[in-house]
Design a protein around this motif. Sequence first.
Motif, PDB file in Angstrom:
ATOM      1  N   ASP A 187       0.871  -1.274   0.068  1.00  0.00           N
ATOM      2  CA  ASP A 187       0.078   0.048  -0.054  1.00  0.00           C
ATOM      3  C   ASP A 187       0.895   1.295   0.019  1.00  0.00           C
ATOM      4  O   ASP A 187       0.245   2.525   0.256  1.00  0.00           O
ATOM      5  CB  ASP A 187      -0.898   0.130   1.176  1.00  0.00           C
ATOM      6  CG  ASP A 187      -2.003  -1.312   1.315  1.00  0.00           C
ATOM      7  OD1 ASP A 187      -2.567  -1.291  -0.034  1.00  0.00           O
ATOM      8  OD2 ASP A 187      -2.175  -1.868   2.078  1.00  0.00           O
ATOM      9  N   HIS A 188       2.138   1.015  -0.002  1.00  0.00           N
ATOM     10  CA  HIS A 188       3.041   2.107  -0.253  1.00  0.00           C
ATOM     11  C   HIS A 188       3.269   3.058   1.035  1.00  0.00           C
ATOM     12  O   HIS A 188       3.439   4.405   1.191  1.00  0.00           O
ATOM     13  CB  HIS A 188       2.737   3.119  -1.485  1.00  0.00           C
ATOM     14  CG  HIS A 188       2.457   2.259  -2.667  1.00  0.00           C
ATOM     15  ND1 HIS A 188       3.424   1.649  -3.296  1.00  0.00           N
ATOM     16  CD2 HIS A 188       1.454   1.904  -3.417  1.00  0.00           C
ATOM     17  CE1 HIS A 188       2.919   0.914  -4.474  1.00  0.00           C
ATOM     18  NE2 HIS A 188       1.754   1.238  -4.405  1.00  0.00           N
ATOM     19  N   GLU A 189       3.381   2.221   2.215  1.00  0.00           N
ATOM     20  CA  GLU A 189       3.725   2.912   3.219  1.00  0.00           C
ATOM     21  C   GLU A 189       5.032   2.247   3.625  1.00  0.00           C
ATOM     22  O   GLU A 189       5.473   1.084   3.179  1.00  0.00           O
ATOM     23  CB  GLU A 189       2.935   2.366   4.473  1.00  0.00           C
ATOM     24  CG  GLU A 189       1.539   2.975   4.613  1.00  0.00           C
ATOM     25  CD  GLU A 189       0.510   2.363   4.091  1.00  0.00           C
ATOM     26  OE1 GLU A 189      -0.634   3.011   3.817  1.00  0.00           O
ATOM     27  OE2 GLU A 189       0.634   1.242   3.594  1.00  0.00           O
ATOM     28  N   TRP A 190       5.896   2.935   4.186  1.00  0.00           N
ATOM     29  CA  TRP A 190       7.295   2.710   4.744  1.00  0.00           C
ATOM     30  C   TRP A 190       7.264   2.615   6.328  1.00  0.00           C
ATOM     31  O   TRP A 190       6.481   3.335   6.939  1.00  0.00           O
ATOM     32  CB  TRP A 190       8.379   3.364   4.187  1.00  0.00           C
ATOM     33  CG  TRP A 190       8.479   4.915   4.545  1.00  0.00           C
ATOM     34  CD1 TRP A 190       7.853   5.912   3.795  1.00  0.00           C
ATOM     35  CD2 TRP A 190       9.010   5.390   5.852  1.00  0.00           C
ATOM     36  NE1 TRP A 190       8.154   7.022   4.382  1.00  0.00           N
ATOM     37  CE2 TRP A 190       8.707   6.930   5.692  1.00  0.00           C
ATOM     38  CE3 TRP A 190       9.660   4.919   6.726  1.00  0.00           C
ATOM     39  CZ2 TRP A 190       8.993   7.648   6.747  1.00  0.00           C
ATOM     40  CZ3 TRP A 190       9.917   5.976   7.835  1.00  0.00           C
ATOM     41  CH2 TRP A 190       9.659   7.289   7.758  1.00  0.00           C
ATOM     42  N   THR A 217      -3.428   4.495  20.705  1.00  0.00           N
ATOM     43  CA  THR A 217      -4.479   3.471  20.184  1.00  0.00           C
ATOM     44  C   THR A 217      -3.527   2.500  19.480  1.00  0.00           C
ATOM     45  O   THR A 217      -2.640   2.462  18.957  1.00  0.00           O
ATOM     46  CB  THR A 217      -5.093   4.526  18.874  1.00  0.00           C
ATOM     47  OG1 THR A 217      -5.535   5.375  19.507  1.00  0.00           O
ATOM     48  CG2 THR A 217      -6.168   3.412  18.271  1.00  0.00           C
ATOM     49  N   THR A 218      -4.085   1.075  19.703  1.00  0.00           N
ATOM     50  CA  THR A 218      -3.544   0.022  19.222  1.00  0.00           C
ATOM     51  C   THR A 218      -4.368  -0.599  17.840  1.00  0.00           C
ATOM     52  O   THR A 218      -5.429  -0.490  18.034  1.00  0.00           O
ATOM     53  CB  THR A 218      -3.567  -1.023  20.493  1.00  0.00           C
ATOM     54  OG1 THR A 218      -2.712  -0.634  21.582  1.00  0.00           O
ATOM     55  CG2 THR A 218      -3.089  -2.393  19.908  1.00  0.00           C
ATOM     56  N   ASP A 277      -5.089  -2.503   9.415  1.00  0.00           N
ATOM     57  CA  ASP A 277      -6.031  -1.337   9.881  1.00  0.00           C
ATOM     58  C   ASP A 277      -5.682   0.030   9.413  1.00  0.00           C
ATOM     59  O   ASP A 277      -4.478   0.326   9.156  1.00  0.00           O
ATOM     60  CB  ASP A 277      -6.240  -1.492  11.525  1.00  0.00           C
ATOM     61  CG  ASP A 277      -6.628  -2.482  12.214  1.00  0.00           C
ATOM     62  OD1 ASP A 277      -7.120  -3.420  11.318  1.00  0.00           O
ATOM     63  OD2 ASP A 277      -6.555  -2.694  13.727  1.00  0.00           O
ATOM     64  N   ILE A 278      -7.068   0.762   9.200  1.00  0.00           N
ATOM     65  CA  ILE A 278      -6.793   2.169   8.916  1.00  0.00           C
ATOM     66  C   ILE A 278      -6.329   2.845   9.756  1.00  0.00           C
ATOM     67  O   ILE A 278      -7.053   3.109  10.913  1.00  0.00           O
ATOM     68  CB  ILE A 278      -7.874   2.679   8.102  1.00  0.00           C
ATOM     69  CG1 ILE A 278      -8.419   1.938   6.750  1.00  0.00           C
ATOM     70  CG2 ILE A 278      -7.809   4.223   7.698  1.00  0.00           C
ATOM     71  CD1 ILE A 278      -9.689   2.385   6.131  1.00  0.00           C
ATOM     72  N   VAL A 285       2.215  -2.838  10.401  1.00  0.00           N
ATOM     73  CA  VAL A 285       2.400  -3.825  11.689  1.00  0.00           C
ATOM     74  C   VAL A 285       1.347  -3.754  12.752  1.00  0.00           C
ATOM     75  O   VAL A 285       1.080  -2.724  12.787  1.00  0.00           O
ATOM     76  CB  VAL A 285       3.980  -3.586  12.153  1.00  0.00           C
ATOM     77  CG1 VAL A 285       4.847  -4.291  11.146  1.00  0.00           C
ATOM     78  CG2 VAL A 285       4.078  -2.607  12.788  1.00  0.00           C
ATOM     79  N   SER A 286       1.248  -4.512  13.551  1.00  0.00           N
ATOM     80  CA  SER A 286       0.283  -4.668  14.562  1.00  0.00           C
ATOM     81  C   SER A 286       1.272  -3.665  15.644  1.00  0.00           C
ATOM     82  O   SER A 286       2.259  -4.068  15.703  1.00  0.00           O
ATOM     83  CB  SER A 286      -0.166  -5.991  15.254  1.00  0.00           C
ATOM     84  OG  SER A 286      -0.844  -6.525  14.252  1.00  0.00           O
ATOM     85  N   GLY A 287       0.476  -3.020  16.366  1.00  0.00           N
ATOM     86  CA  GLY A 287       1.031  -2.423  17.435  1.00  0.00           C
ATOM     87  C   GLY A 287       0.325  -1.201  17.890  1.00  0.00           C
ATOM     88  O   GLY A 287      -0.622  -0.569  17.533  1.00  0.00           O
TER      89      GLY A 287
END
Length: 124
Positions: free
Chosen positions: A8-11, A45-46, A51-52, A69-71
Amino acid sequence: MTTMYTNDHEWINIEDHEAAVVGITLHAQDALGDVVFVDLPEVGTTYAKGDIAGVVESVKAAADIYMPVSGEVVEVNEALRADPSLANTDPMGNGWFFKVHVSDMAEFEALMDAPSYDALLKTL
């Protein structure tokens, strides 16, 4: 410092053991055009991977920012909120979006490295 990329073009860049920095890629900001607004996540917020976590709006379009990633979000870039054009002028540096405490390093390690991301871009 290790930078990984999403489809999705995030780094995401892990600089230390405290938090990872998340932003949009040069390709993403090129596709969006002039960024005029960012909606950043709330600190504390986790999120689960995928997730958006925010929205970036440009003169051409709006796009969701997905959690790579989750976090837990531990910091947001208030300078970007005040000056959204940083996402265009320095997307891999001062235009970062937020920092996250990574809860599952396996998710980070499963992302694309720079050569893999470059190969993806050649297919677009």
